[in-house]
Design a protein around this motif. Structure first.
Motif, PDB file in Angstrom:
ATOM      1  N   MET A 268       0.847  -1.201   0.000  1.00  0.00           N
ATOM      2  CA  MET A 268       0.000   0.000   0.000  1.00  0.00           C
ATOM      3  C   MET A 268       0.879   1.245   0.000  1.00  0.00           C
ATOM      4  O   MET A 268       1.800   1.361   0.807  1.00  0.00           O
ATOM      5  N   GLN A 269       0.580   2.159  -0.911  1.00  0.00           N
ATOM      6  CA  GLN A 269       1.381   3.375  -1.005  1.00  0.00           C
ATOM      7  C   GLN A 269       0.927   4.380   0.058  1.00  0.00           C
ATOM      8  O   GLN A 269      -0.270   4.566   0.291  1.00  0.00           O
ATOM      9  N   THR A 270       1.896   5.017   0.691  1.00  0.00           N
ATOM     10  CA  THR A 270       1.578   6.015   1.707  1.00  0.00           C
ATOM     11  C   THR A 270       2.371   7.282   1.445  1.00  0.00           C
ATOM     12  O   THR A 270       3.441   7.255   0.837  1.00  0.00           O
ATOM     13  N   LEU A 271       1.828   8.389   1.934  1.00  0.00           N
ATOM     14  CA  LEU A 271       2.503   9.685   1.824  1.00  0.00           C
ATOM     15  C   LEU A 271       3.315   9.952   3.077  1.00  0.00           C
ATOM     16  O   LEU A 271       3.106   9.325   4.117  1.00  0.00           O
ATOM     17  N   ILE A 272       4.204  10.889   2.978  1.00  0.00           N
ATOM     18  CA  ILE A 272       4.917  11.360   4.159  1.00  0.00           C
ATOM     19  C   ILE A 272       3.874  11.858   5.162  1.00  0.00           C
ATOM     20  O   ILE A 272       2.926  12.567   4.804  1.00  0.00           O
ATOM     21  N   PRO A 273       3.961  11.476   6.429  1.00  0.00           N
ATOM     22  CA  PRO A 273       2.956  11.924   7.403  1.00  0.00           C
ATOM     23  C   PRO A 273       3.073  13.416   7.660  1.00  0.00           C
ATOM     24  O   PRO A 273       4.121  14.018   7.417  1.00  0.00           O
ATOM     25  N   PRO A 274       2.009  14.033   8.167  1.00  0.00           N
ATOM     26  CA  PRO A 274       2.079  15.464   8.489  1.00  0.00           C
ATOM     27  C   PRO A 274       3.163  15.728   9.531  1.00  0.00           C
ATOM     28  O   PRO A 274       3.575  14.825  10.271  1.00  0.00           O
ATOM     29  N   TYR A 275       3.617  16.957   9.597  1.00  0.00           N
ATOM     30  CA  TYR A 275       4.618  17.340  10.590  1.00  0.00           C
ATOM     31  C   TYR A 275       3.970  17.254  11.971  1.00  0.00           C
ATOM     32  O   TYR A 275       2.954  17.893  12.232  1.00  0.00           O
ATOM     33  N   GLY A 276       4.529  16.448  12.835  1.00  0.00           N
ATOM     34  CA  GLY A 276       3.898  16.194  14.128  1.00  0.00           C
ATOM     35  C   GLY A 276       2.958  15.008  14.081  1.00  0.00           C
ATOM     36  O   GLY A 276       2.228  14.756  15.053  1.00  0.00           O
ATOM     37  N   GLU A 277       2.924  14.313  12.902  1.00  0.00           N
ATOM     38  CA  GLU A 277       2.184  13.062  12.704  1.00  0.00           C
ATOM     39  C   GLU A 277       0.685  13.235  12.528  1.00  0.00           C
ATOM     40  O   GLU A 277       0.011  12.336  12.034  1.00  0.00           O
ATOM     41  N   LYS A 278       0.104  14.376  12.898  1.00  0.00           N
ATOM     42  CA  LYS A 278      -1.340  14.550  12.787  1.00  0.00           C
ATOM     43  C   LYS A 278      -1.666  15.847  12.066  1.00  0.00           C
ATOM     44  O   LYS A 278      -1.109  16.903  12.392  1.00  0.00           O
ATOM     45  N   LEU A 279      -2.541  15.769  11.064  1.00  0.00           N
ATOM     46  CA  LEU A 279      -2.977  16.964  10.340  1.00  0.00           C
ATOM     47  C   LEU A 279      -4.102  17.626  11.124  1.00  0.00           C
ATOM     48  O   LEU A 279      -5.173  17.037  11.315  1.00  0.00           O
ATOM     49  N   MET A 280      -3.861  18.816  11.591  1.00  0.00           N
ATOM     50  CA  MET A 280      -4.861  19.511  12.412  1.00  0.00           C
ATOM     51  C   MET A 280      -6.038  19.971  11.553  1.00  0.00           C
ATOM     52  O   MET A 280      -5.860  20.444  10.433  1.00  0.00           O
ATOM     53  N   ASP A 281      -7.236  19.807  12.089  1.00  0.00           N
ATOM     54  CA  ASP A 281      -8.448  20.345  11.462  1.00  0.00           C
ATOM     55  C   ASP A 281      -9.161  21.144  12.538  1.00  0.00           C
ATOM     56  O   ASP A 281      -9.756  20.595  13.462  1.00  0.00           O
ATOM     57  N   LEU A 282      -9.089  22.462  12.438  1.00  0.00           N
ATOM     58  CA  LEU A 282      -9.590  23.334  13.497  1.00  0.00           C
ATOM     59  C   LEU A 282     -10.986  23.871  13.218  1.00  0.00           C
ATOM     60  O   LEU A 282     -11.463  24.750  13.942  1.00  0.00           O
ATOM     61  N   LYS A 283     -11.641  23.365  12.204  1.00  0.00           N
ATOM     62  CA  LYS A 283     -12.993  23.834  11.893  1.00  0.00           C
ATOM     63  C   LYS A 283     -14.003  23.169  12.818  1.00  0.00           C
ATOM     64  O   LYS A 283     -13.921  21.971  13.103  1.00  0.00           O
ATOM     65  N   VAL A 284     -14.980  23.953  13.261  1.00  0.00           N
ATOM     66  CA  VAL A 284     -16.002  23.457  14.165  1.00  0.00           C
ATOM     67  C   VAL A 284     -16.917  22.488  13.422  1.00  0.00           C
ATOM     68  O   VAL A 284     -17.126  22.608  12.212  1.00  0.00           O
ATOM     69  N   GLY A 285     -17.458  21.501  14.136  1.00  0.00           N
ATOM     70  CA  GLY A 285     -18.347  20.528  13.519  1.00  0.00           C
ATOM     71  C   GLY A 285     -19.643  21.148  13.035  1.00  0.00           C
ATOM     72  O   GLY A 285     -20.153  22.113  13.633  1.00  0.00           O
ATOM     73  N   GLU A 286     -20.205  20.592  11.974  1.00  0.00           N
ATOM     74  CA  GLU A 286     -21.435  21.132  11.397  1.00  0.00           C
ATOM     75  C   GLU A 286     -22.600  21.062  12.382  1.00  0.00           C
ATOM     76  O   GLU A 286     -23.521  21.873  12.319  1.00  0.00           O
ATOM     77  N   ASP A 287     -22.561  20.086  13.301  1.00  0.00           N
ATOM     78  CA  ASP A 287     -23.683  19.910  14.227  1.00  0.00           C
ATOM     79  C   ASP A 287     -23.814  21.061  15.217  1.00  0.00           C
ATOM     80  O   ASP A 287     -24.922  21.329  15.719  1.00  0.00           O
ATOM     81  N   ILE A 288     -22.705  21.752  15.509  1.00  0.00           N
ATOM     82  CA  ILE A 288     -22.770  22.863  16.473  1.00  0.00           C
ATOM     83  C   ILE A 288     -22.384  24.202  15.846  1.00  0.00           C
ATOM     84  O   ILE A 288     -22.324  25.214  16.539  1.00  0.00           O
ATOM     85  N   LYS A 289     -22.123  24.189  14.545  1.00  0.00           N
ATOM     86  CA  LYS A 289     -21.628  25.398  13.880  1.00  0.00           C
ATOM     87  C   LYS A 289     -22.584  26.566  14.037  1.00  0.00           C
ATOM     88  O   LYS A 289     -22.184  27.686  14.369  1.00  0.00           O
ATOM     89  N   SER A 290     -23.876  26.335  13.825  1.00  0.00           N
ATOM     90  CA  SER A 290     -24.853  27.419  13.890  1.00  0.00           C
ATOM     91  C   SER A 290     -24.906  28.037  15.277  1.00  0.00           C
ATOM     92  O   SER A 290     -24.947  29.269  15.421  1.00  0.00           O
ATOM     93  N   ALA A 291     -24.867  27.209  16.296  1.00  0.00           N
ATOM     94  CA  ALA A 291     -24.934  27.714  17.667  1.00  0.00           C
ATOM     95  C   ALA A 291     -23.693  28.534  18.002  1.00  0.00           C
ATOM     96  O   ALA A 291     -23.780  29.595  18.650  1.00  0.00           O
ATOM     97  N   VAL A 292     -22.523  28.049  17.572  1.00  0.00           N
ATOM     98  CA  VAL A 292     -21.280  28.776  17.838  1.00  0.00           C
ATOM     99  C   VAL A 292     -21.273  30.109  17.095  1.00  0.00           C
ATOM    100  O   VAL A 292     -20.814  31.133  17.623  1.00  0.00           O
ATOM    101  N   GLN A 293     -21.795  30.134  15.874  1.00  0.00           N
ATOM    102  CA  GLN A 293     -21.866  31.388  15.111  1.00  0.00           C
ATOM    103  C   GLN A 293     -22.739  32.410  15.825  1.00  0.00           C
ATOM    104  O   GLN A 293     -22.400  33.601  15.891  1.00  0.00           O
ATOM    105  N   GLN A 294     -23.884  31.958  16.333  1.00  0.00           N
ATOM    106  CA  GLN A 294     -24.769  32.878  17.052  1.00  0.00           C
ATOM    107  C   GLN A 294     -24.080  33.459  18.274  1.00  0.00           C
ATOM    108  O   GLN A 294     -24.181  34.653  18.564  1.00  0.00           O
ATOM    109  N   GLN A 295     -23.359  32.629  19.001  1.00  0.00           N
ATOM    110  CA  GLN A 295     -22.641  33.090  20.181  1.00  0.00           C
ATOM    111  C   GLN A 295     -21.508  34.029  19.794  1.00  0.00           C
ATOM    112  O   GLN A 295     -21.245  35.028  20.479  1.00  0.00           O
ATOM    113  N   ALA A 296     -20.830  33.725  18.689  1.00  0.00           N
ATOM    114  CA  ALA A 296     -19.675  34.521  18.268  1.00  0.00           C
ATOM    115  C   ALA A 296     -20.063  35.942  17.904  1.00  0.00           C
ATOM    116  O   ALA A 296     -19.259  36.873  18.050  1.00  0.00           O
TER     117      ALA A 296
END
Length: 537
Positions: free
Chosen positions: A1-29
């Motif tokens: 199985m072919q693999t790519l070089i892993p992200p720096y620090g081994e994990k690719l960060m995803d800092l976007k809020v989940g769709e299930d709570i996005k609307s509530a967080v936007q209202q608060q923001a």
């Protein structure tokens, strides 16, 4: 199985809020204190939210900031070459407590993210100047940084070239779908010509790797006149490659000061995008010369940070000095070219000079479709827009000359002319004295290949210099200093004016004395100057 070089620090960060709570967080923001980001800070935020800055999950605190400046490492020892900081206005800083949140918005006010404050600290400008080569200005106010984790609420709205805007996660998926395990990245904010094309495609083939052409369009790049021709030029070049071997992507990375710190940061970024190799150099510097990768990677600095490069784990490939060998009708690295053959090269400055002068660009230098786009971006002065700033004390005839000149220029029929004068300010009093708005308006007119003539009171040199700086990014600019004797001016004025604050221009391109001259005589001087500068013909 072919693999790519892993992200720096081994994990690719995803800092976007989940769709299930996005609307509530936007209202608060929307109820939170807000900060509007400039284009540079907005680009940093996009890189952070999408994981390009992995393993970072927010803006650096003081310990990381100082460690990065001093050692090119985070406080936990991991390599990181440049501080990721966010400037906070002092009034907002004084009102914030740790643990509170700030809404981060884009340049158009759109809500992008929420920052949870973990620290507010004063920037060490002296250390930044020493370590980063920045200019230290002791007259500036203290600068404060805010640190903390970030969650993303929305993507930055862009509607141009949307199909080319890949996040690190999307590029990684693309590479895997096409069976790439090794990827060579070439990053540039400049047009791609034959020399670079031949080197990067050969390099990818030699390393049995796919090729990522990544155009750097962060910061203010999309506001420049050459932005759209630049991207279309890359699209034209990429049509020569199969999607099985190469892919084009736009990145919110922006050009920095260069040097080893920028090389290391780019290596981390391309690793997070899934690339195993990075071509270093090959981009025209500020002086128009191609920076060779060997120049950047050789010497004591490179040896000093060899351990940093090894820890990042991306192979750096130096871009050589490329020359065109006429006998072979091809570009070659200089050290591979036969010694007795005739070799040719052109600097980026020389190419731009030829374009603006309407001169010939040799066929060997670039591709026809790229040259077509470059001619759109670097038009001769007489084909593009320009602005004229008429400066002078009250009664020198600025408005009269401005309108007379506009009639002459409009009679040629080449470009539309807009006069910005005191009559305009009477209808828009909020603009009076706001040279930021006037400069922006003039720059927009010029960007759309129009002519702007500004004939309003502009007594301060600093304001005129700022207008010049903004407008010249889009096209031609002339500052005319109109002067006249006290007697001549008093005869033209209905009411007295206070000229004590007027500063004689220190960058005037032409001085016109209107004391005894007829309007037609003054116009003749101006027209001759415009012709001399190539702005009209």
């Amino acid at each position: 199985m072919q693999t790519l070089i892993p992200p720096y620090g081994e994990k690719l960060m995803d800092l976007k809020v989940g769709e299930d709570i996005k609307s509530a967080v936007q209202q608060q923001a929307r109820k939170l204190p807000a900060m509007k980001l400039d284009p540079i800070a907005q680009s940093d935020l996009e890189l952070l939210l999408t994981g390009a800055f992995s393993p970072l999950s927010g803006y650096m605190g003081q310990a990381d900031y100082l460690s990065v400046l001093s050692n090119m490492r985070l406080s936990d020892g991991r390599v990181w070459p440049l501080p990721l900081t966010l400037v906070i206005p002092i009034r907002l800083a004084q009102s914030m407590n740790l643990g509170q949140q700030i809404a981060l918005s884009g340049t158009r006010g759109e809500l992008l993210a929420v920052l949870t404050v973990s620290e507010i600290y004063r920037a060490d400008l002296e250390l930044e100047a020493k370590q980063l080569g920045a200019t230290l200005d002791f007259s500036t106010e203290p600068k404060w940084y805010v640190a903390g984790s970030v969650i993303g609420l929305d993507v930055i709205s862009r509607f141009d070239f949307r199909e080319l805007r890949f996040t690190p996660a999307k590029l990684r998926s693309y590479f895997l779908e096409h069976g790439w395990s090794r990827v060579v990245a070439y990053q540039s904010g400049q047009p791609l010509h034959r020399a670079a094309y031949e080197f990067v495609t050969r390099t990818a083939a030699q390393n049995q790797a796919g090729l990522l052409m990544q155009v750097l369009v962060g910061g203010n790049a999309p506001q420049l006149a050459e932005y759209y021709p630049l991207i279309r030029g890359y699209q034209a070049v990429m049509s020569r490659l199969s999607s099985l071997t190469g892919v084009l992507s736009l990145s919110p990375v922006y050009l920095r000061r260069g040097g080893i710190r920028e090389i290391l940061l780019r290596a981390i970024l391309v690793r997070n995008y899934g690339c195993s190799h990075l071509i270093v150099g090959g981009e025209p510097s500020g002086h128009g010369q191609l920076r060779r990768g060997s120049d950047l990677l050789d010497g004591q600095v490179f040896l000093e940070y060899a351990a940093h490069i090894k820890e990042i784990g991306v192979a750096l490939i130096p871009y050589p000095r490329m020359v065109y060998v006429e006998e072979r009708a091809q570009f070659m690295p200089l050290d591979e070219a036969p010694k007795e053959t005739y070799k040719q090269t052109l600097s980026a400055d020389e190419v731009r000079r030829r374009l603006r002068a309407g001169l010939v660009i040799p066929e060997w230098y670039t591709f026809p479709d790229v040259l077509t786009e470059m001619r759109h971006a670097y038009q001769p002065p007489h084909a593009g827009g320009f602005a004229i700033m008429m400066s002078g004390m009250a009664g020198v005839g600025k408005t009269t000359l401005a309108h007379a000149l506009s009639q002459i220029l409009m009679a040629s029929g080449d470009r539309k002319v807009t006069v910005l004068d005191n009559a305009l300010l009477l209808h828009h009093p909020s603009m009076a004295g706001d040279y930021g708005i006037l400069g922006f308006m003039m720059a927009e007119i010029v960007r759309h290949q129009g002519i702007a003539i500004c004939a309003v009171s502009s007594p301060v040199n600093a304001a005129r210099r700022e207008v010049r700086k903004v407008v010249q990014q889009q096209g031609g600019y002339l500052e005319l200093y109109l002067t006249a004797s006290v007697q001549a001016r008093s005869l033209r004025l209905v009411t007295k004016s206070d000229d004590s604050i007027y500063e004689v221009p220190d960058q005037a391109d032409l001085i016109v004395d209107t004391s005894d001259a007829q309007v037609s005589q003054s116009l003749q001087m101006i027209i001759l100057k415009l012709e001399q500068e190539g702005l009209i013909r």
